[in-house]
Design an enzyme around this catalytic site. Structure first.
Site, PDB file in Angstrom:
ATOM      1  N   HIS A  47       0.843  -1.204   0.000  1.00  0.00           N
ATOM      2  CA  HIS A  47       0.000   0.000   0.000  1.00  0.00           C
ATOM      3  C   HIS A  47       0.870   1.243   0.000  1.00  0.00           C
ATOM      4  O   HIS A  47       0.761   2.117   0.852  1.00  0.00           O
ATOM      5  CB  HIS A  47      -0.905   0.010   1.231  1.00  0.00           C
ATOM      6  CG  HIS A  47      -1.957  -1.046   1.184  1.00  0.00           C
ATOM      7  ND1 HIS A  47      -2.981  -1.046   0.275  1.00  0.00           N
ATOM      8  CD2 HIS A  47      -2.141  -2.154   1.936  1.00  0.00           C
ATOM      9  CE1 HIS A  47      -3.762  -2.097   0.476  1.00  0.00           C
ATOM     10  NE2 HIS A  47      -3.271  -2.793   1.471  1.00  0.00           N
ATOM     11  N   GLU A 152      -5.293 -12.537   6.073  1.00  0.00           N
ATOM     12  CA  GLU A 152      -6.172 -11.374   5.927  1.00  0.00           C
ATOM     13  C   GLU A 152      -7.329 -11.599   4.954  1.00  0.00           C
ATOM     14  O   GLU A 152      -7.901 -10.631   4.451  1.00  0.00           O
ATOM     15  CB  GLU A 152      -5.366 -10.127   5.559  1.00  0.00           C
ATOM     16  CG  GLU A 152      -4.506 -10.237   4.327  1.00  0.00           C
ATOM     17  CD  GLU A 152      -3.617  -9.010   4.115  1.00  0.00           C
ATOM     18  OE1 GLU A 152      -3.707  -8.029   4.862  1.00  0.00           O
ATOM     19  OE2 GLU A 152      -2.812  -9.058   3.167  1.00  0.00           O
ATOM     20  N   ASP A 178      -8.043  -5.815   5.710  1.00  0.00           N
ATOM     21  CA  ASP A 178      -8.376  -6.689   4.581  1.00  0.00           C
ATOM     22  C   ASP A 178      -9.323  -7.802   5.017  1.00  0.00           C
ATOM     23  O   ASP A 178     -10.222  -8.191   4.264  1.00  0.00           O
ATOM     24  CB  ASP A 178      -7.099  -7.288   3.974  1.00  0.00           C
ATOM     25  CG  ASP A 178      -6.504  -6.377   2.913  1.00  0.00           C
ATOM     26  OD1 ASP A 178      -7.257  -5.935   2.033  1.00  0.00           O
ATOM     27  OD2 ASP A 178      -5.301  -6.103   2.980  1.00  0.00           O
TER      28      ASP A 178
HETATM   29  C1  3PY Z   1      -4.596  -5.120   7.020  1.00  0.00           C
HETATM   30  O1  3PY Z   1      -5.158  -4.765   8.064  1.00  0.00           O
HETATM   31  O2  3PY Z   1      -5.170  -5.559   6.026  1.00  0.00           O
HETATM   32  C2  3PY Z   1      -3.149  -5.016   6.953  1.00  0.00           C
HETATM   33  O3  3PY Z   1      -2.553  -5.431   5.996  1.00  0.00           O
HETATM   34  C3  3PY Z   1      -2.453  -4.342   8.093  1.00  0.00           C
HETATM   35  O4  3PY Z   1      -1.313  -3.761   7.709  1.00  0.00           O
HETATM   36 MG    MG Z   2      -3.771  -5.953   4.393  1.00  0.00          MG
END
Ligand code: 3PY
Ligand code: MG
Length: 254
Positions: A47, A152, A178
């Site tokens: 990101h 995630e 995510d």
């Molecule tokens: C998320 O919360 O998706 C992350 O990748 C945290 O950095």
């Molecule tokens: Mg993430």
């Protein structure tokens, strides 16, 4: 400089470690952030727009202050991981690997033989072969380089047991944002369904020999997950700056 991973050592001693995501290609700012006392910084190639070439200066800034430099790579592809590690990162955060096979591929890309198949050359991480031989470096790098795998998505969470069986994964890291999206509650990691899955993941990971990691933007959230057995915590640079500025402006304006 010989790569030595103080964050990995702390985790082996059972201590909690705290780090910060950072995505500005500005070594001077990274140096200032490193001086605040973090255990590690994560330079964000997912990101963020950081490329392997940006990582070199950021790694130097971090090493100068004894802070472990880690790179969040944009994918688990071997040629991508190789460039971030060769630039000097002491570990990789690997997002969006939704199967144990994908996580294993990341480990193979990050480690030299016999465990892995990382491409070998005199690179910055190994002091270009000046500070020690390449043979010594491959052993050292395998020992010191950390692999942090994100959990995630619903798919990854359902397979977490399989992830715990992968050798040389150091940390299984819950990405609440995510995960909230994947479970149909985008941006709401506090939703009971998301909480439930995070707690199930935590139970499996803490019963294994892997470290549980989680993104914790607030001290209260970090404290709660410390109680749940997490030992590897991250916050985000912008979030912390925002809190600091808001606190200041609210106070001065009454
Ligand atoms: C998320 O919360 O998706 C992350 O990748 C945290 O950095
Ligand atoms: Mg993430």
């Amino acid at each position: 400089m010989l790569i030595q991973n103080s964050t990995k050592q702390k985790l082996h001693r059972g201590e909690a470690v705290y780090g910060c995501f950072f995505r500005q290609a500005e070594p001077t700012l990274a140096e200032f952030v490193a001086m605040q006392g973090w255990d590690f910084l994560i330079f964000d190639g997912e990101h963020g727009s950081l490329e392997a070439r940006d990582i070199e200066g950021l790694v130097r800034a971090s090493e100068l202050h004894g802070v472990t430099p880690i790179a969040r790579v944009p994918s688990n592809q071997a040629h991508v991981i190789l460039r971030f590690l060769d630039a000097g990162a002491h570990g990789i955060h690997v997002p969006w690997v939704n199967t144990a096979t994908g996580a294993e591929q990341a480990v193979v890309a990050a480690k030299y033989g016999p465990r892995g198949q990382r491409g070998l050359a005199g690179s910055r991480q190994g002091g270009w072969g000046v500070t020690e031989s390449l043979a010594e470096f491959t052993a050292r790098s395998n020992r010191e380089t950390m692999v942090i795998i994100h959990i995630e998505t619903a798919e990854a969470a359902a397979a977490v047991e399989e992830y715990t069986a992968i050798d040389d994964v150091d940390v299984l890291f819950i990405g609440p944002t995510d995960l909230s999206h994947s479970l149909g509650h985008p941006g709401n990691p506090g939703h009971p369904e998301v909480r439930k899955v995070m707690e199930q993941v935590a139970e499996v990971v803490t019963a294994s020999d892997k470290t549980l990691g989680i993104f914790a933007g607030s001290p209260a959230f970090a404290a709660e997950w410390l109680d749940r057995g997490a030992r590897y915590f991250t916050a985000g640079f912008e979030g912390l700056v925002k809190q600091g500025i808001n606190t200041y402006l609210t106070a001065v304006r009454g």
